[in-house]
Design a protein around this motif. Sequence first.
Motif, PDB file in Angstrom:
ATOM      1  N   GLN A  81      33.269  30.854  46.335  1.00 16.59           N
ATOM      2  CA  GLN A  81      33.820  32.195  46.576  1.00 16.59           C
ATOM      3  C   GLN A  81      33.287  33.196  45.561  1.00 16.59           C
ATOM      4  O   GLN A  81      33.024  34.356  45.899  1.00 16.59           O
ATOM      5  CB  GLN A  81      35.349  32.154  46.492  1.00 16.59           C
ATOM      6  N   ILE A  82      33.144  32.760  44.327  1.00 15.59           N
ATOM      7  CA  ILE A  82      32.659  33.650  43.271  1.00 15.59           C
ATOM      8  C   ILE A  82      31.166  33.901  43.420  1.00 15.59           C
ATOM      9  O   ILE A  82      30.689  35.035  43.351  1.00 15.59           O
ATOM     10  CB  ILE A  82      32.972  33.056  41.880  1.00 15.59           C
ATOM     11  N   ILE A  83      30.405  32.840  43.640  1.00 18.43           N
ATOM     12  CA  ILE A  83      28.952  32.963  43.750  1.00 18.43           C
ATOM     13  C   ILE A  83      28.560  33.841  44.936  1.00 18.43           C
ATOM     14  O   ILE A  83      27.581  34.591  44.868  1.00 18.43           O
ATOM     15  CB  ILE A  83      28.316  31.563  43.853  1.00 18.43           C
ATOM     16  N   LYS A 125      43.583  47.270  35.833  1.00 22.79           N
ATOM     17  CA  LYS A 125      44.557  46.185  35.960  1.00 22.79           C
ATOM     18  C   LYS A 125      43.889  44.830  36.167  1.00 22.79           C
ATOM     19  O   LYS A 125      44.334  43.818  35.612  1.00 22.79           O
ATOM     20  CB  LYS A 125      45.513  46.477  37.115  1.00 22.79           C
ATOM     21  N   ALA A 126      42.835  44.797  36.979  1.00 27.01           N
ATOM     22  CA  ALA A 126      42.168  43.525  37.243  1.00 27.01           C
ATOM     23  C   ALA A 126      41.549  42.946  35.972  1.00 27.01           C
ATOM     24  O   ALA A 126      41.567  41.732  35.755  1.00 27.01           O
ATOM     25  CB  ALA A 126      41.089  43.703  38.314  1.00 27.01           C
ATOM     26  N   ALA A 127      41.022  43.813  35.111  1.00 21.86           N
ATOM     27  CA  ALA A 127      40.458  43.354  33.839  1.00 21.86           C
ATOM     28  C   ALA A 127      41.575  42.873  32.908  1.00 21.86           C
ATOM     29  O   ALA A 127      41.406  41.874  32.191  1.00 21.86           O
ATOM     30  CB  ALA A 127      39.654  44.463  33.183  1.00 21.86           C
ATOM     31  N   GLU A 185      37.002  46.741  45.154  1.00 21.00           N
ATOM     32  CA  GLU A 185      37.878  47.800  45.674  1.00 21.00           C
ATOM     33  C   GLU A 185      37.532  49.153  45.074  1.00 21.00           C
ATOM     34  O   GLU A 185      37.518  50.160  45.774  1.00 21.00           O
ATOM     35  CB  GLU A 185      39.342  47.432  45.398  1.00 21.00           C
ATOM     36  N   GLU A 186      37.209  49.198  43.785  1.00 22.20           N
ATOM     37  CA  GLU A 186      36.873  50.483  43.163  1.00 22.20           C
ATOM     38  C   GLU A 186      35.521  50.998  43.673  1.00 22.20           C
ATOM     39  O   GLU A 186      35.370  52.214  43.932  1.00 22.20           O
ATOM     40  CB  GLU A 186      36.846  50.383  41.639  1.00 22.20           C
ATOM     41  N   LEU A 234      39.303  39.469  39.562  1.00 23.80           N
ATOM     42  CA  LEU A 234      38.540  40.476  38.826  1.00 23.80           C
ATOM     43  C   LEU A 234      37.470  41.082  39.725  1.00 23.80           C
ATOM     44  O   LEU A 234      37.312  42.310  39.791  1.00 23.80           O
ATOM     45  CB  LEU A 234      37.886  39.849  37.589  1.00 23.80           C
ATOM     46  N   TRP A 235      36.724  40.235  40.425  1.00 20.32           N
ATOM     47  CA  TRP A 235      35.692  40.720  41.340  1.00 20.32           C
ATOM     48  C   TRP A 235      36.292  41.530  42.482  1.00 20.32           C
ATOM     49  O   TRP A 235      35.706  42.501  42.938  1.00 20.32           O
ATOM     50  CB  TRP A 235      34.909  39.544  41.885  1.00 20.32           C
ATOM     51  N   ASP A 236      37.483  41.128  42.949  1.00 20.66           N
ATOM     52  CA  ASP A 236      38.174  41.907  43.987  1.00 20.66           C
ATOM     53  C   ASP A 236      38.462  43.322  43.490  1.00 20.66           C
ATOM     54  O   ASP A 236      38.308  44.298  44.229  1.00 20.66           O
ATOM     55  CB  ASP A 236      39.489  41.234  44.393  1.00 20.66           C
TER      56      ASP A 236
END
Length: 260
Positions: free
Chosen positions: A20-22, A142-144, A254-255, A248-250
């Motif tokens: 999912q990350i890759i 927030k994600a960070a 989104e941004e 974090l990637w999400d």
Amino acid sequence: MNQDSYIDHLKSAIEPLRQQIIHHKVYSVINDLDDLNIFMKYHVFAVWDFMSLLKSLQKKLTCTDVPWFPIGNAETRFLINEIVVGEESDVDNVGVRKSHFEIYIDAMRQSGADTTCIETFIDSLKKNKELEKAYEKAKVPKAAQSFVNNTFQVIQSNKAHLQAATFTFGREDLIPGMFISMIRDIDSKFPDSISVFKYYLERHIEVDGDHHSHLALAMTASLCCTDKQYWEEAQEATISSLQSRIALWDGVYEEIVSRQ
């Protein structure tokens, strides 16, 4: 089970999350420098807290106090100290000694990314030692914040085998595959503006994809040995770390999409 069996079992359990990350959708929406700079604004916190995780392992597995006494076994001390040397005092693209975090900050400045957030965060943390106050002062996304909190939960567990497993399977072992997905077309998209960032990525693929990942795996295997509970705890911590990376990637995705 022997060590190899435990490692294989853990790798099998986390493989869906690694994929999912890759193959995360965030890579496909980085189309210009503004998009890349948003990515870097978030990712720099993962670069920074990686060093905190690394140094917590060094403190746990070696003697960093005076007077000095031998701690643990020399093989484990060697493994963590060699990784620290490479991460904390590597060379940048012009041969100057710098940590990977400092190289990343240089890359942000070259591409025009705003370093105010991470610099304000670190300045605040130096003064008050409190993550929440530093988040608020720097207006950290927030994600960070969530990603850093997850890392510091592992650090504060004071369990070397959890720290090592998260470091190995949630960070070092993951970095090459994750960055290969990003680097394929990046040089043609952003010529002359990302040479330092490209160097940073290539350096991680070179170092973490080979030498450091092997050292980290050996360190984790040594700490968990054949203790079933240790390996189960290591797997749980690694899964949490990978889920935190996806979140974090999400947040980055989104941004970027909201900007576009």
